[in-house]
Write a protein that holds these residues in place. Structure first.
Motif, short mmCIF file in Angstrom:
data_model
loop_
_atom_site.label_atom_id
_atom_site.label_comp_id
_atom_site.label_asym_id
_atom_site.label_seq_id
_atom_site.Cartn_x
_atom_site.Cartn_y
_atom_site.Cartn_z
N HIS A 210 1.03 9.67 -5.98
CA HIS A 210 1.69 9.24 -7.35
C HIS A 210 1.42 7.86 -7.52
O HIS A 210 1.11 7.23 -8.59
N ARG A 211 1.49 6.92 -6.49
CA ARG A 211 1.44 5.41 -6.50
C ARG A 211 0.80 5.16 -5.13
O ARG A 211 1.14 5.43 -3.93
N ILE A 212 -0.02 3.81 -4.90
CA ILE A 212 -0.56 3.24 -3.81
C ILE A 212 -0.40 1.85 -4.07
O ILE A 212 -0.87 1.42 -5.18
N TYR A 213 -0.01 0.98 -3.42
CA TYR A 213 0.11 -0.54 -3.56
C TYR A 213 0.15 -1.08 -2.03
O TYR A 213 0.49 -0.46 -1.15
N THR A 214 -0.52 -2.31 -1.97
CA THR A 214 -0.21 -3.26 -0.84
C THR A 214 0.25 -4.53 -1.07
O THR A 214 0.17 -5.14 -2.09
N LEU A 215 0.82 -5.26 -0.12
CA LEU A 215 1.25 -6.70 -0.62
C LEU A 215 1.71 -7.35 0.72
O LEU A 215 1.67 -6.77 1.81
N GLY A 216 1.56 -8.55 0.58
CA GLY A 216 2.04 -9.55 1.73
C GLY A 216 0.96 -10.41 2.22
O GLY A 216 -0.32 -9.94 2.10
N GLY A 223 -0.68 -10.94 -1.89
CA GLY A 223 -0.57 -9.69 -1.78
C GLY A 223 -1.21 -8.77 -2.78
O GLY A 223 -1.68 -9.50 -3.83
N ILE A 224 -1.09 -7.50 -2.85
CA ILE A 224 -1.66 -6.82 -3.85
C ILE A 224 -0.79 -5.47 -3.78
O ILE A 224 -0.54 -4.82 -2.83
N SER A 225 -0.86 -4.74 -4.94
CA SER A 225 -0.44 -3.39 -4.90
C SER A 225 -1.43 -2.40 -5.85
O SER A 225 -1.97 -2.95 -6.69
N ALA A 226 -1.37 -1.21 -5.63
CA ALA A 226 -2.09 -0.28 -6.47
C ALA A 226 -1.25 0.85 -7.07
O ALA A 226 -0.49 1.51 -6.14
N ASP A 227 -1.36 1.17 -8.19
CA ASP A 227 -0.48 2.16 -8.99
C ASP A 227 -1.49 3.43 -9.45
O ASP A 227 -2.52 3.08 -9.91
N PHE A 228 -1.01 4.59 -9.20
CA PHE A 228 -2.03 5.58 -9.76
C PHE A 228 -1.26 6.64 -10.84
O PHE A 228 -0.27 6.93 -10.44
N ASN A 229 -1.90 6.94 -11.93
CA ASN A 229 -1.30 7.99 -12.88
C ASN A 229 -2.64 8.68 -13.00
O ASN A 229 -3.48 8.48 -13.78
#
Length: 774
Positions: A210-216, A223-229
């Motif tokens: 559903h969603r992938i993200y990274t941060l910090g 930081g970074i985040s990743a969203d999947f649709n």
């Protein structure tokens, strides 16, 4: 085989800064040189390296003013000397009996690679980079990437079309992102996985993502985040996470177009792609396409789902998204243990592992935070947290205190039998139903809630009009029992909530039963537990009592309007006069709980603050409209800590320094909860809706299917439909003034002297919602 997938990446940087919402768009710019293609719009800045083909710079500015932070991409040293520093096309090959050979587009450009500008205006820029090769001298795969950026967007669109130009055997073809951030998060159909400082770097899954993200803060202090649709889910996703010994990356994600990770799935593994022993045949002309959005920000939270039209203060928005996505949702462990949540993040281990789902009240706070997010995925996770502990109910009605892996445990770690799990679980079930609007679920769950509450009601002493508790409500190490203020105060609140639910389903007899019991307990609290200027810890059957001048117990009484006004004034004078009361929100007690008064002689919580106490403190200030105490003492100091550090510790000392376990989720969740319930005064229930902010500052609050635009002279509300009329209460309006409900045939209502208006029965469903104007 053609795989269609949509995916997004979101960047965030650590730090506190003064920000303002960008009112006028900067506009889009596109720059093409012999070495790079760059796109920007004030929020987003990215660069594609034409000499080492890959996206090698990705940075953002939350304010949209073009003051971009550092690139979120790794910038680390590639151990395979392929020049990989960001988002790159990769292929791993293997021949029978030979080792794996790796290729990446970043090593060198293919002779046929070219750039075509598709659009170049201040409103939109778009560029096609065609024939990106995994192996420039002799390509196996060629890929076309279209990058598009619109004004005012915090993201750009990235479309890729890849094709095999000859038949070959491979371990895998991937689009990989190598990042410099600490914590990796994956939201899959089966649940959530999160880790940082992983000793094993790869987590492969074929479960729909559903969603992938990274941060910090990591290699690049960002930081970074990743969203999947996904239109069609990729066959496989590999999450990446490393520790300080990894000079290449700290986190990332690999989207597998063809092939499969060679190690075990569904757990963190150390083998990597180079340990493959088998290959997958790929025919000439096979193709794969991706289509998604890549958004960037310079703070530690994802921005793709931030509504464009919201106008909350930027610091409040930061606290909201940090609390939800850096802490609360990150503590879910439901991929491995379905319907489980830890009170801490995995760094790489959870501080309380293998113990989860503490309803005393940690998991209640988590349920509240997750449902307030407006994120449908997290709303579903919250429901499952409620359902699991409901299935563990005993024939006596006792709810599990927590779980040890899959085993329900009914006493606290300290050995105490607490009333908190039954009361907070019941409150969580009702809060989920109210916020989601799921009346069908609530009707099915109601018998279990009634059974859980019967466990507590059976402790009621009609002579004293008080619950005789076997242990503490929500601080498990404190020896509290018999007629305690903490349990009785919160029981009044939960009984009142349950009575409203019974009325909703036409159960008038039960409604009156619970209301009468709540009223009787309120009488008992005021008749037996008040001493001078505060409520005591506990009264014993023999008439003796114990009194530590508990700040938590007293604030529970004032939070739920049990104390008369004169007692509230006296009580708060005593509480606020404490040396340590507001070192941060809020200290436990005036008198120290020594070893003799703590289970297992554990005084660890005797000289600290707790977010849960801050919550009832904040509700109290809302009741008496004390904006200064709320904003300057209870809310802003912790909000600043959260924005500065991203992750917070379990407690604070009397000196205001953080202590106990780091990466604890209680204080970040506290920010999300009091922001909604106190700062904006929003309460969405099945039977009523309240918007009564503590301050009459205009705002627009949008989460999920809730859209509230407020000012003292005009309000617009859109709420999730429930199929029947509800009571509407709005505060902080002009006092003693007429308001026309334009959306409802111009009905005129009048505010009282305090600027409050209440309409008993109003249809709040529908697209237009409610529009009311002075």
């Amino acid at each position: 085989t053609q795989t269609m997938m949509q995916w997004t990446l979101l960047q965030v940087l650590l730090g506190l800064c003064a920000v303002s919402v960008q009112s006028a768009p900067i506009g889009c710019t596109l720059s093409v040189t012999s070495s790079s293609v760059s796109l920007s719009n004030g929020y987003v800045s990215l660069s594609f390296n034409l000499l080492h083909p890959q996206i090698d710079r990705l940075s953002g500015d939350f304010t949209g003013q073009g003051q971009y932070g550092a690139s979120v991409l790794t910038g680390g040293k590639d151990p395979m000397n392929l020049g990989r520093t960001g988002i790159v096309l990769e292929t791993d090959m293997i021949q029978t009996g030979q080792s794996v050979t790796s290729y990446a587009s970043s090593l060198a450009p293919y002779s046929g690679m070219k750039v075509t500008v598709l659009n170049n205006s201040s409103a939109l820029v778009s560029v096609l980079i065609s024939d990106i090769a995994d192996n420039a001298p002799q390509p196996f795969v060629l890929s076309n990437w279209t990058l598009t950026l619109s004004t005012n967007d915090r993201f750009f669109r990235m479309q890729t079309t890849s094709r095999s130009v000859r038949a070959f055997n491979c371990v895998g073809v991937r689009v990989s992102s190598y990042l410099g951030t600490l914590s990796t998060h994956g939201f899959f159909l089966r649940g959530v996985v999160q880790i940082m400082n992983a000793p094993n770097q790869y987590f492969a899954s074929t479960d729909p993502v559903h969603r992938i993200y990274t941060l910090g803060g990591g290699i690049v202090q960002s930081g970074i985040s990743a969203d999947f649709n996904f239109t069609t889910a990729p066959a496989e996703v590999v999450l990446l996470n490393g520790n300080a010994s990894n000079p290449f990356y700290r986190s990332g994600v690999q989207f597998v177009l063809v092939g499969s990770y060679p190690g075990p799935k569904d757990n963190w593994d150390s083998l990597g792609w180079s340990h493959a022993s088998r290959a997958v045949p790929v025919s000439e002309g096979a193709s794969w396409s991706t289509d998604g959005f890549v958004g960037v920000n310079d703070h530690d939270f994802p921005v793709l789902n931030i509504p464009q039209n919201t106008n909350l203060r930027p610091m409040d928005m930061m606290g909201f998204y940090l609390g939800i996505y850096a802490s609360s949702s990150a503590a879910l462990v439901s991929y491995i243990l379905p319907s489980h949540i830890s009170p801490t993040l995995a760094t790489p281990n959870h501080a309380y592992s293998p113990l989860y789902n503490f309803y005393d009240p940690d998991t209640y706070l988590s349920v509240a935070c997750l449902v307030y997010s407006g994120d449908t995925y997290l709303l579903n996770e919250a429901r499952k947290l409620v359902e699991l502990s409901g299935t563990g109910i005993l024939s006596s009605g006792q709810i599990p205190h927590h779980y040890e892996n899959d085993t329900p445990i009914y006493v606290a770690i300290s050995g105490a039998t607490q009333t908190g799990p039954n009361l907070f679980w019941s409150a969580a079930a009702m809060l989920y139903a109210h916020t989601s609007g799921n009346t069908t679920w609530l009707k099915e769950m109601l018998p279990t809630v009634e059974k859980a509450m019967d466990f507590v009601i059976n402790l009621y002493d009609p002579n004293m009009k008080l619950i005789k508790a076997p242990g503490p409500l929500w601080i498990d190490v404190f020896k509290r029992a018999n007629y305690t203020t903490d349990t009785n105060a919160f029981c009044v609140h939960v009984l009142t909530e349950l009575a409203a639910v019974e009325a909703l389903f036409g159960n008038q007899n039960k409604q009156q039963q619970y209301l009468q019991l709540a009223s009787s307990i309120s009488e008992g609290i005021n008749a037996h537990l008040w001493r001078g200027d505060h409520y005591i810890t506990q009264l014993n059957p023999d008439g003796t009592y114990k009194d530590f001048v508990d700040y938590d117990s007293n604030l529970l009484v004032t939070a739920f309007n049990i104390a008369p006004a004169n007692r509230t004034t006296a009580l708060l004078k005593r509480v606020d006069g404490g040396k340590c009361t507001h070192a941060r929100a809020t200290y436990v007690s005036e008198i120290f709980y020594d070893a003799a008064n703590c289970y297992l002689n554990n005084t660890g919580d005797s000289a600290v603050t707790m977010g849960r106490i801050g919550w009832v403190d904040a509700l109290t200030r809302k009741n008496i409209n004390d904006l200064t105490m709320f904003n300057e003492v209870l809310y802003t100091p912790i909000l600043k800590d959260l924005i500065t550090y991203t992750w917070l510790y379990e407690r604070y000392t009397c000196q205001g320094t953080m202590t106990h376990n780091n990466y604890y989720i209680e204080y970040p969740e506290y920010i999300v909860i009091v922001q909604r319930e106190v700062l904006y005064g929003i309460q969405v229930r099945l039977d009523s809706v309240t918007v009564d902010p503590i301050e009459n500052r205009p705002f627009r609050y949008i989460t999920g299917d809730i859209d509230i635009t407020y000012s003292p002279t005009e309000v617009r509300f859109v709420f999730p439909p429930v199929g029947f009329p509800r009571r509407l209460h709005v505060g902080q309006l002009l006092p003693s003034s007429p308001y026309k409900i334009i959306s409802h045939d111009g009905i005129v209502v009048h505010t009282d002297e305090q600027g409050h208006v209440e309409v008993d029965s109003l249809w709040l469903d529908g697209e237009g919602g409610v529009h009311m104007m002075a």
